[in-house]
Design a protein around this motif. Structure first.
Motif, PDB file in Angstrom:
ATOM      1  N   PHE A 298       0.853  -1.175  -0.315  1.00  0.00           N
ATOM      2  CA  PHE A 298       0.035   0.113  -0.084  1.00  0.00           C
ATOM      3  C   PHE A 298       0.956   1.198  -0.121  1.00  0.00           C
ATOM      4  CE2 PHE A 298      -3.167  -2.955   1.373  1.00  0.00           C
ATOM      5  CZ  PHE A 298      -4.157  -2.661   0.605  1.00  0.00           C
ATOM      6  N   ALA A 299       2.035   1.054   0.577  1.00  0.00           N
ATOM      7  CA  ALA A 299       2.979   2.436   0.519  1.00  0.00           C
ATOM      8  C   ALA A 299       3.516   2.620  -0.693  1.00  0.00           C
ATOM      9  CB  ALA A 299       3.973   1.967   1.686  1.00  0.00           C
ATOM     10  N   GLN A 300       3.883   1.688  -1.485  1.00  0.00           N
ATOM     11  CA  GLN A 300       4.490   1.700  -2.739  1.00  0.00           C
ATOM     12  C   GLN A 300       3.712   1.325  -3.948  1.00  0.00           C
ATOM     13  OE1 GLN A 300       8.037  -0.342  -0.812  1.00  0.00           O
ATOM     14  NE2 GLN A 300       8.906   0.532  -2.499  1.00  0.00           N
ATOM     15  N   PRO A 301       3.167   2.201  -4.741  1.00  0.00           N
ATOM     16  CA  PRO A 301       2.191   1.950  -5.889  1.00  0.00           C
ATOM     17  C   PRO A 301       2.864   0.908  -6.949  1.00  0.00           C
ATOM     18  CG  PRO A 301       1.922   4.133  -5.232  1.00  0.00           C
ATOM     19  CD  PRO A 301       3.188   3.642  -4.404  1.00  0.00           C
ATOM     20  N   VAL A 302       4.207   0.891  -6.732  1.00  0.00           N
ATOM     21  CA  VAL A 302       4.883   0.099  -7.999  1.00  0.00           C
ATOM     22  C   VAL A 302       4.345  -1.367  -7.770  1.00  0.00           C
ATOM     23  CG1 VAL A 302       6.868  -0.328  -6.417  1.00  0.00           C
ATOM     24  CG2 VAL A 302       7.044  -0.400  -9.080  1.00  0.00           C
ATOM     25  N   TYR A 303       4.015  -1.609  -6.618  1.00  0.00           N
ATOM     26  CA  TYR A 303       3.431  -3.109  -6.311  1.00  0.00           C
ATOM     27  C   TYR A 303       2.157  -3.358  -7.253  1.00  0.00           C
ATOM     28  CZ  TYR A 303       6.850  -4.394  -2.449  1.00  0.00           C
ATOM     29  OH  TYR A 303       7.732  -4.790  -2.078  1.00  0.00           O
ATOM     30  N   LEU A 304       1.373  -2.142  -7.572  1.00  0.00           N
ATOM     31  CA  LEU A 304       0.245  -2.610  -8.409  1.00  0.00           C
ATOM     32  C   LEU A 304       0.652  -3.348  -9.999  1.00  0.00           C
ATOM     33  CD1 LEU A 304      -2.193   0.168  -7.386  1.00  0.00           C
ATOM     34  CD2 LEU A 304      -1.929  -2.004  -6.634  1.00  0.00           C
ATOM     35  N   LEU A 305       1.800  -2.733 -10.162  1.00  0.00           N
ATOM     36  CA  LEU A 305       2.279  -3.172 -11.683  1.00  0.00           C
ATOM     37  C   LEU A 305       2.112  -4.687 -12.076  1.00  0.00           C
ATOM     38  CD1 LEU A 305       5.044  -0.566 -12.658  1.00  0.00           C
ATOM     39  CD2 LEU A 305       2.705  -0.614 -13.179  1.00  0.00           C
ATOM     40  N   PRO A 306       3.028  -5.436 -11.234  1.00  0.00           N
ATOM     41  CA  PRO A 306       2.740  -7.039 -11.351  1.00  0.00           C
ATOM     42  C   PRO A 306       1.197  -7.521 -11.294  1.00  0.00           C
ATOM     43  CG  PRO A 306       4.324  -6.502  -9.726  1.00  0.00           C
ATOM     44  CD  PRO A 306       3.485  -5.176 -10.017  1.00  0.00           C
ATOM     45  N   PRO A 307       0.480  -7.156 -10.790  1.00  0.00           N
ATOM     46  CA  PRO A 307      -0.961  -7.713 -10.743  1.00  0.00           C
ATOM     47  C   PRO A 307      -1.476  -7.198 -12.352  1.00  0.00           C
ATOM     48  CG  PRO A 307      -0.794  -7.031  -8.627  1.00  0.00           C
ATOM     49  CD  PRO A 307       0.530  -6.425  -9.390  1.00  0.00           C
ATOM     50  N   VAL A 308      -1.257  -6.041 -12.667  1.00  0.00           N
ATOM     51  CA  VAL A 308      -1.733  -5.490 -13.875  1.00  0.00           C
ATOM     52  C   VAL A 308      -1.202  -6.144 -14.952  1.00  0.00           C
ATOM     53  CG1 VAL A 308      -1.858  -3.366 -15.380  1.00  0.00           C
ATOM     54  CG2 VAL A 308      -2.285  -3.102 -12.777  1.00  0.00           C
ATOM     55  N   LEU A 309       0.004  -6.134 -14.974  1.00  0.00           N
ATOM     56  CA  LEU A 309       0.707  -7.093 -16.133  1.00  0.00           C
ATOM     57  C   LEU A 309       0.171  -8.346 -16.113  1.00  0.00           C
ATOM     58  CD1 LEU A 309       2.992  -6.769 -18.264  1.00  0.00           C
ATOM     59  CD2 LEU A 309       4.555  -7.412 -16.221  1.00  0.00           C
ATOM     60  N   ALA A 310       0.063  -8.986 -15.181  1.00  0.00           N
ATOM     61  CA  ALA A 310      -0.451 -10.428 -15.260  1.00  0.00           C
ATOM     62  C   ALA A 310      -1.831 -10.568 -15.731  1.00  0.00           C
ATOM     63  CB  ALA A 310      -0.405 -10.987 -13.714  1.00  0.00           C
ATOM     64  N   THR A 311      -2.544  -9.573 -15.044  1.00  0.00           N
ATOM     65  CA  THR A 311      -4.232  -9.617 -15.822  1.00  0.00           C
ATOM     66  C   THR A 311      -3.914  -9.657 -17.139  1.00  0.00           C
ATOM     67  OG1 THR A 311      -4.564  -8.790 -13.793  1.00  0.00           O
ATOM     68  CG2 THR A 311      -6.431  -8.519 -15.640  1.00  0.00           C
ATOM     69  N   LEU A 312      -3.112  -8.541 -17.860  1.00  0.00           N
ATOM     70  CA  LEU A 312      -3.168  -8.226 -19.304  1.00  0.00           C
ATOM     71  C   LEU A 312      -2.603  -9.715 -20.070  1.00  0.00           C
ATOM     72  CD1 LEU A 312      -1.653  -4.632 -19.513  1.00  0.00           C
ATOM     73  CD2 LEU A 312      -3.708  -5.426 -19.935  1.00  0.00           C
ATOM     74  N   LEU A 313      -1.612 -10.068 -19.311  1.00  0.00           N
ATOM     75  CA  LEU A 313      -0.836 -11.155 -19.998  1.00  0.00           C
ATOM     76  C   LEU A 313      -1.938 -12.697 -20.197  1.00  0.00           C
ATOM     77  CD1 LEU A 313       2.690 -11.577 -18.387  1.00  0.00           C
ATOM     78  CD2 LEU A 313       1.971 -10.807 -20.745  1.00  0.00           C
ATOM     79  N   VAL A 314      -2.669 -12.575 -19.122  1.00  0.00           N
ATOM     80  CA  VAL A 314      -3.749 -13.898 -19.295  1.00  0.00           C
ATOM     81  C   VAL A 314      -4.725 -13.534 -20.040  1.00  0.00           C
ATOM     82  CG1 VAL A 314      -5.378 -15.066 -17.976  1.00  0.00           C
ATOM     83  CG2 VAL A 314      -3.001 -14.645 -17.141  1.00  0.00           C
ATOM     84  N   ALA A 315      -5.344 -12.338 -20.188  1.00  0.00           N
ATOM     85  CA  ALA A 315      -6.564 -11.670 -20.872  1.00  0.00           C
ATOM     86  C   ALA A 315      -6.100 -11.438 -22.358  1.00  0.00           C
ATOM     87  CB  ALA A 315      -6.945 -10.303 -20.454  1.00  0.00           C
ATOM     88  N   THR A 316      -4.789 -11.639 -22.747  1.00  0.00           N
ATOM     89  CA  THR A 316      -4.429 -11.599 -24.070  1.00  0.00           C
ATOM     90  C   THR A 316      -3.846 -13.138 -24.410  1.00  0.00           C
ATOM     91  OG1 THR A 316      -2.368 -10.817 -23.410  1.00  0.00           O
ATOM     92  CG2 THR A 316      -3.711  -9.226 -24.372  1.00  0.00           C
ATOM     93  N   ARG A 317      -4.100 -13.909 -23.561  1.00  0.00           N
ATOM     94  CA  ARG A 317      -4.016 -15.273 -23.885  1.00  0.00           C
ATOM     95  C   ARG A 317      -2.400 -15.648 -24.199  1.00  0.00           C
ATOM     96  NH1 ARG A 317      -7.525 -18.922 -23.576  1.00  0.00           N
ATOM     97  NH2 ARG A 317      -6.485 -20.383 -24.936  1.00  0.00           N
ATOM     98  N   VAL A 318      -1.408 -14.568 -23.760  1.00  0.00           N
ATOM     99  CA  VAL A 318       0.113 -14.867 -24.008  1.00  0.00           C
ATOM    100  C   VAL A 318       0.454 -15.831 -22.758  1.00  0.00           C
ATOM    101  CG1 VAL A 318       2.215 -13.832 -23.414  1.00  0.00           C
ATOM    102  CG2 VAL A 318       0.492 -12.462 -24.660  1.00  0.00           C
ATOM    103  N   VAL A 319      -0.252 -15.751 -21.795  1.00  0.00           N
ATOM    104  CA  VAL A 319      -0.138 -16.988 -20.817  1.00  0.00           C
ATOM    105  C   VAL A 319      -1.595 -17.597 -20.565  1.00  0.00           C
ATOM    106  CG1 VAL A 319       0.616 -17.613 -18.367  1.00  0.00           C
ATOM    107  CG2 VAL A 319       1.738 -15.930 -19.359  1.00  0.00           C
ATOM    108  N   HIS A 320      -1.572 -18.841 -21.056  1.00  0.00           N
ATOM    109  CA  HIS A 320      -2.914 -19.446 -20.617  1.00  0.00           C
ATOM    110  C   HIS A 320      -2.742 -20.947 -20.180  1.00  0.00           C
ATOM    111  CE1 HIS A 320      -2.747 -21.966 -24.519  1.00  0.00           C
ATOM    112  NE2 HIS A 320      -1.767 -20.839 -24.962  1.00  0.00           N
ATOM    113  N   GLU A 321      -3.812 -21.467 -19.741  1.00  0.00           N
ATOM    114  CA  GLU A 321      -3.762 -22.759 -19.308  1.00  0.00           C
ATOM    115  C   GLU A 321      -3.727 -23.956 -20.370  1.00  0.00           C
ATOM    116  OE1 GLU A 321      -5.120 -23.888 -15.159  1.00  0.00           O
ATOM    117  OE2 GLU A 321      -6.646 -22.561 -15.697  1.00  0.00           O
ATOM    118  N   THR A 322      -3.190 -24.897 -20.305  1.00  0.00           N
ATOM    119  CA  THR A 322      -3.322 -25.918 -21.121  1.00  0.00           C
ATOM    120  C   THR A 322      -4.153 -27.109 -20.613  1.00  0.00           C
ATOM    121  OG1 THR A 322      -1.364 -26.825 -20.315  1.00  0.00           O
ATOM    122  CG2 THR A 322      -1.031 -25.257 -22.280  1.00  0.00           C
TER     123      THR A 322
END
Lengths: 209, 209, 209
Positions: free
Chosen positions: B59-83
């Protein structure tokens, strides 16, 4: 000193309930140790985090790890095990409930909280660990089971503790009497299938649940 | 600095596991972002709240929000997806586990906790986020799945971290070796279907689960 | 003062949603009171524990117990009850959401958190209680239901609150407008069945869920 013993004993009772649930859900011994730790230590950690006076006891004093380890061993070696009607889990859970509503209330009272707040935090300590245990094991928490009363004995125990503390009457005898009262009330309510009115009005019928 | 990078990388690994679970459960991208944040940041927030030294990093360092945003994008664009056999979720989860048991232990150690407590808090950090992810998605937490071992690699990683810290041997090399060890142990345990005895005694049979 | 009123009103709205869910799940009145307290007070307690400035309001000020008690009574006497399409639960939940994203953001901002962190903590406050309510009642949290949008209105409300606070424009009028905006957006999204893309790509089909 005697507070630490009471707290460890309550932790042990809850921990056994966690290991018994782990056994019923076919978790392995490591899962049993984790569930025992969660239910035994979870309520107290929440209490200490809410009071906000330093690192919670469970993390500051490694001796708190012994009850979950002991509980896991007792269940893994089948010294304690569930019988057909799964009474042991409920009995150990009732023991933890009885001790934690007292220990939690005293801790909050000593930290300078208002009498009502101290009782509320005692109730949270008593009920919190069991809720975590059941939620994590993907079951509806026992506290919401309309067969028997669960929170009411803990509420009464917390209220009696804060009352006797305020009046200066609290001591070993009062503590034991309150603990026995909470335990007996909880166990009787299961045996005699006491119930209170339902959330949406009306009462439970015999065939429900 | 390198601690921050490790923490962000671990957060990213766990966040991907959260987004993959969100995809499997048919949540939408906002749910994916929230589940990724919960699993990525939840364990660390618990750790920081328990240590009690100011506002948690997440909560003190907003940079911690980047990994979840990136992960959400990677999964939504199916760059990472479940086999078919849903390995990616388990691999990313194992990566988060390996990094967080180290980062969590170091953080607790630096805050002045006892060695045993530091290792325990490292374990809590590593396991906590994943438990929240699974509980919130209404699944039995992976840590309780008797196929493979989950908490044991994290326990060993936390113990090795605190041991090397106490001996003054901890550094980049030690950290990397411990992380690889935890990761490999976790992944091997799934592949080879290792299991430990059940909570109530006995072992799992091949047809169970 | 007006902050306390807003907070109590938001607590009451969420508490009613908790008691209505307790009624639907056939919990008893004590379970209803506990679920109402959890959803009404849970988000705020998390917020206060994360900010780390003393005992959370809900425990420090016993007046916070009144909204859950009132909600429990209103549902038990069927003054408020669920109709066929279970709209009341969603409406009260939307009311809590609208007020808590504002109150949570203001509280975090006043505690000196960074603008982004304050908005994030506002979102956590708004969404946290509802997630606890649904998890404890063993349901998939509403925030993950891909029919309608839940977190987006709260995110916008938290962002608008922090923006107007930073610009010095926040006041009773701005607060009311933001609350109405969040509430209307949430309710419209349910009525009109808005949805955002799914976590794994693609969109929800009409027959799903």
């Amino acid at each position: 000193m005697s507070m630490l013993l009471l707290d460890l004993l309550g932790t042990f009772f809850f921990a056994v309930s966690g290991s018994l649930l782990a056994a019923r859900k076919k978790f392995d011994v490591v899962g049993s140790l984790l569930l025992a730790s969660l239910v035994g230590l979870g309520g107290g950690v929440c209490r200490d985090v809410i009071i906000g006076q330093g690192v919670p006891n469970a993390f500051a004093q490694p001796v708190y790890l012994l009850p979950p380890v002991l509980a896991t061993l007792l269940v893994a070696t089948r010294v304690v095990h569930e019988t057909r009607v799964r009474r042991p889990l409920l009995l150990f859970d009732a023991g933890g409930l009885a001790l934690f509503c007292i220990v939690g209330t005293i801790t909050a009272h000593e930290a300078g909280l208002h009498a009502v707040s101290a009782a509320l935090l005692g109730l949270t300590t008593a009920v919190g660990g069991g809720v975590m245990r059941d939620v994590v094991a993907n079951e509806v928490p026992q506290v919401f089971n309309p067969r028997g009363v669960y929170a009411i004995p803990a509420m009464l125990g917390a209220a009696l503790t804060v009352l006797t503390l305020e009046l200066g009457w609290f001591g070993v005898v009062a503590g034991c009497l309150i603990a026995v009262f909470v335990f007996v009330l909880r166990v009787l309510s299961i045996r005699l299938e006491w119930h209170v009115p339902l959330a949406g009005g009306g009462t439970i019928r015999t065939n429900d649940v």
